[in-house]
Write a protein that holds these residues in place. Structure first.
Motif, PDB file in Angstrom:
ATOM      1  N   THR A  60       0.841  -1.202   0.000  1.00  0.00           N
ATOM      2  CA  THR A  60       0.000   0.000   0.000  1.00  0.00           C
ATOM      3  C   THR A  60       0.868   1.242   0.000  1.00  0.00           C
ATOM      4  O   THR A  60       0.676   2.151  -0.812  1.00  0.00           O
ATOM      5  N   ALA A  61       1.833   1.302   0.911  1.00  0.00           N
ATOM      6  CA  ALA A  61       2.723   2.462   1.002  1.00  0.00           C
ATOM      7  C   ALA A  61       3.547   2.616  -0.276  1.00  0.00           C
ATOM      8  O   ALA A  61       3.722   3.737  -0.777  1.00  0.00           O
ATOM      9  N   GLN A  62       4.041   1.516  -0.808  1.00  0.00           N
ATOM     10  CA  GLN A  62       4.832   1.575  -2.040  1.00  0.00           C
ATOM     11  C   GLN A  62       3.999   2.109  -3.205  1.00  0.00           C
ATOM     12  O   GLN A  62       4.473   2.937  -3.988  1.00  0.00           O
ATOM     13  N   ASN A  63       2.755   1.651  -3.306  1.00  0.00           N
ATOM     14  CA  ASN A  63       1.881   2.118  -4.388  1.00  0.00           C
ATOM     15  C   ASN A  63       1.594   3.607  -4.266  1.00  0.00           C
ATOM     16  O   ASN A  63       1.621   4.335  -5.255  1.00  0.00           O
ATOM     17  N   ILE A  64       1.315   4.071  -3.046  1.00  0.00           N
ATOM     18  CA  ILE A  64       1.014   5.493  -2.840  1.00  0.00           C
ATOM     19  C   ILE A  64       2.243   6.346  -3.139  1.00  0.00           C
ATOM     20  O   ILE A  64       2.134   7.416  -3.750  1.00  0.00           O
ATOM     21  N   ALA A  65       3.424   5.879  -2.726  1.00  0.00           N
ATOM     22  CA  ALA A  65       4.653   6.629  -2.998  1.00  0.00           C
ATOM     23  C   ALA A  65       4.892   6.773  -4.506  1.00  0.00           C
ATOM     24  O   ALA A  65       5.361   7.806  -4.973  1.00  0.00           O
ATOM     25  N   ALA A  66       4.529   5.747  -5.268  1.00  0.00           N
ATOM     26  CA  ALA A  66       4.729   5.770  -6.715  1.00  0.00           C
ATOM     27  C   ALA A  66       3.630   6.527  -7.453  1.00  0.00           C
ATOM     28  O   ALA A  66       3.879   7.164  -8.472  1.00  0.00           O
ATOM     29  N   SER A  67       2.404   6.449  -6.939  1.00  0.00           N
ATOM     30  CA  SER A  67       1.269   7.097  -7.595  1.00  0.00           C
ATOM     31  C   SER A  67       0.238   7.500  -6.538  1.00  0.00           C
ATOM     32  O   SER A  67      -0.423   6.633  -5.969  1.00  0.00           O
ATOM     33  N   PRO A  68       0.085   8.786  -6.282  1.00  0.00           N
ATOM     34  CA  PRO A  68      -0.834   9.219  -5.231  1.00  0.00           C
ATOM     35  C   PRO A  68      -2.318   9.127  -5.584  1.00  0.00           C
ATOM     36  O   PRO A  68      -3.170   9.296  -4.715  1.00  0.00           O
ATOM     37  N   THR A  69      -2.640   8.823  -6.834  1.00  0.00           N
ATOM     38  CA  THR A  69      -4.045   8.711  -7.237  1.00  0.00           C
ATOM     39  C   THR A  69      -4.666   7.511  -6.529  1.00  0.00           C
ATOM     40  O   THR A  69      -4.197   6.387  -6.668  1.00  0.00           O
ATOM     41  N   THR A  70      -5.722   7.759  -5.747  1.00  0.00           N
ATOM     42  CA  THR A  70      -6.332   6.705  -4.953  1.00  0.00           C
ATOM     43  C   THR A  70      -7.851   6.860  -4.934  1.00  0.00           C
ATOM     44  O   THR A  70      -8.396   7.907  -5.269  1.00  0.00           O
ATOM     45  N   GLY A  71      -8.494   5.801  -4.483  1.00  0.00           N
ATOM     46  CA  GLY A  71      -9.932   5.811  -4.285  1.00  0.00           C
ATOM     47  C   GLY A  71     -10.253   5.144  -2.965  1.00  0.00           C
ATOM     48  O   GLY A  71      -9.484   4.312  -2.471  1.00  0.00           O
ATOM     49  N   VAL A  72     -11.363   5.526  -2.394  1.00  0.00           N
ATOM     50  CA  VAL A  72     -11.842   4.909  -1.163  1.00  0.00           C
ATOM     51  C   VAL A  72     -13.316   4.583  -1.354  1.00  0.00           C
ATOM     52  O   VAL A  72     -14.093   5.431  -1.796  1.00  0.00           O
ATOM     53  N   SER A  73     -13.688   3.337  -1.032  1.00  0.00           N
ATOM     54  CA  SER A  73     -15.085   2.913  -1.081  1.00  0.00           C
ATOM     55  C   SER A  73     -15.510   2.511   0.318  1.00  0.00           C
ATOM     56  O   SER A  73     -14.767   1.833   1.022  1.00  0.00           O
ATOM     57  N   LEU A  74     -16.695   2.944   0.704  1.00  0.00           N
ATOM     58  CA  LEU A  74     -17.249   2.602   2.011  1.00  0.00           C
ATOM     59  C   LEU A  74     -18.664   2.091   1.789  1.00  0.00           C
ATOM     60  O   LEU A  74     -19.402   2.627   0.952  1.00  0.00           O
ATOM     61  N   SER A  75     -19.057   1.063   2.532  1.00  0.00           N
ATOM     62  CA  SER A  75     -20.422   0.570   2.372  1.00  0.00           C
ATOM     63  C   SER A  75     -20.940  -0.009   3.673  1.00  0.00           C
ATOM     64  O   SER A  75     -20.189  -0.446   4.535  1.00  0.00           O
ATOM     65  N   SER A  76     -22.255   0.043   3.778  1.00  0.00           N
ATOM     66  CA  SER A  76     -22.979  -0.576   4.887  1.00  0.00           C
ATOM     67  C   SER A  76     -24.158  -1.313   4.265  1.00  0.00           C
ATOM     68  O   SER A  76     -24.243  -1.423   3.039  1.00  0.00           O
ATOM     69  N   ALA A  77     -25.071  -1.761   5.077  1.00  0.00           N
ATOM     70  CA  ALA A  77     -26.223  -2.506   4.554  1.00  0.00           C
ATOM     71  C   ALA A  77     -27.095  -1.665   3.629  1.00  0.00           C
ATOM     72  O   ALA A  77     -27.760  -2.202   2.752  1.00  0.00           O
ATOM     73  N   SER A  78     -27.086  -0.342   3.801  1.00  0.00           N
ATOM     74  CA  SER A  78     -27.980   0.486   2.996  1.00  0.00           C
ATOM     75  C   SER A  78     -27.308   1.714   2.384  1.00  0.00           C
ATOM     76  O   SER A  78     -27.987   2.568   1.828  1.00  0.00           O
ATOM     77  N   THR A  79     -25.985   1.798   2.475  1.00  0.00           N
ATOM     78  CA  THR A  79     -25.270   2.981   2.003  1.00  0.00           C
ATOM     79  C   THR A  79     -23.999   2.565   1.281  1.00  0.00           C
ATOM     80  O   THR A  79     -23.296   1.655   1.719  1.00  0.00           O
TER      81      THR A  79
END
Length: 164
Positions: A60-79
């Motif tokens: 994870t750290a190596q990937n971020i150091a090489a390319s800062p473009t990232t995404g975050v997904s969050l989910s629950s039962a209804s969101t």
């Protein structure tokens, strides 16, 4: 679709992310592939930024150091929330102490002063959400209504939000 920039839309993203503790952080690996892994979200007051703990020598750290473009997904039962932005590695012991909790300790037994510990600071630039108020029961009723009436299923609220 044009991204919504209203304070209400930004507040909606904040409200939806607040109750979700585990996120999927997506980075770009050296071959250009998207790689996602579960991460514990460390701050509950969403202001466009999220914080995560990682080990300095992790992929994870190596990937971020090489390319800062990232995404975050969050989910629950209804969101469901999808965020796109950039991440940076931050070596800040004061911030790490502020965010430290027993859940992190289970993954990072060396403690907050472990020299291999670092933070990921994710800054969201845009987000999209899908929310089904009323949860699964409301979704089931809406689905059944759509099937009976032949009308399009209306699963709840969704929007694209500019967070930059």
């Amino acid at each position: 679709m044009t991204a919504n920039t209203s304070p209400d839309a930004v507040a909606k993203i904040a409200e939806l992310t607040r109750g979700i503790s585990i996120a999927m952080l997506t980075t770009v690996d050296p071959a250009g592939h998207l790689t996602a892994r579960p991460m514990a979200q460390q701050e509950t007051e969403f202001d466009g930024d999220l914080w995560f703990f990682v080990e300095k020598d992790s992929r994870t750290a190596q990937n971020i150091a090489a390319s800062p473009t990232t995404g975050v997904s969050l989910s629950s039962a209804s969101t469901w929330v999808s965020l796109s932005g950039t991440a940076e590695l931050v070596d800040d012991r004061a911030k790490a102490r502020d965010l430290w909790n027993s859940m992190v300790e289970a993954w990072m037994p060396g403690g907050v002063d472990d020299p291999d510990l670092t933070l990921v600071h994710f800054t969201a630039e845009a987000g999209e959400y899908w929310d089904t108020p009323g949860g699964l029961v409301a979704s089931a009723i809406s689905f059944a209504k759509a099937k009976v009436t032949g009308e399009r299923y209306d699963g709840g609220d969704s929007d694209v939000v500019d967070l930059s």
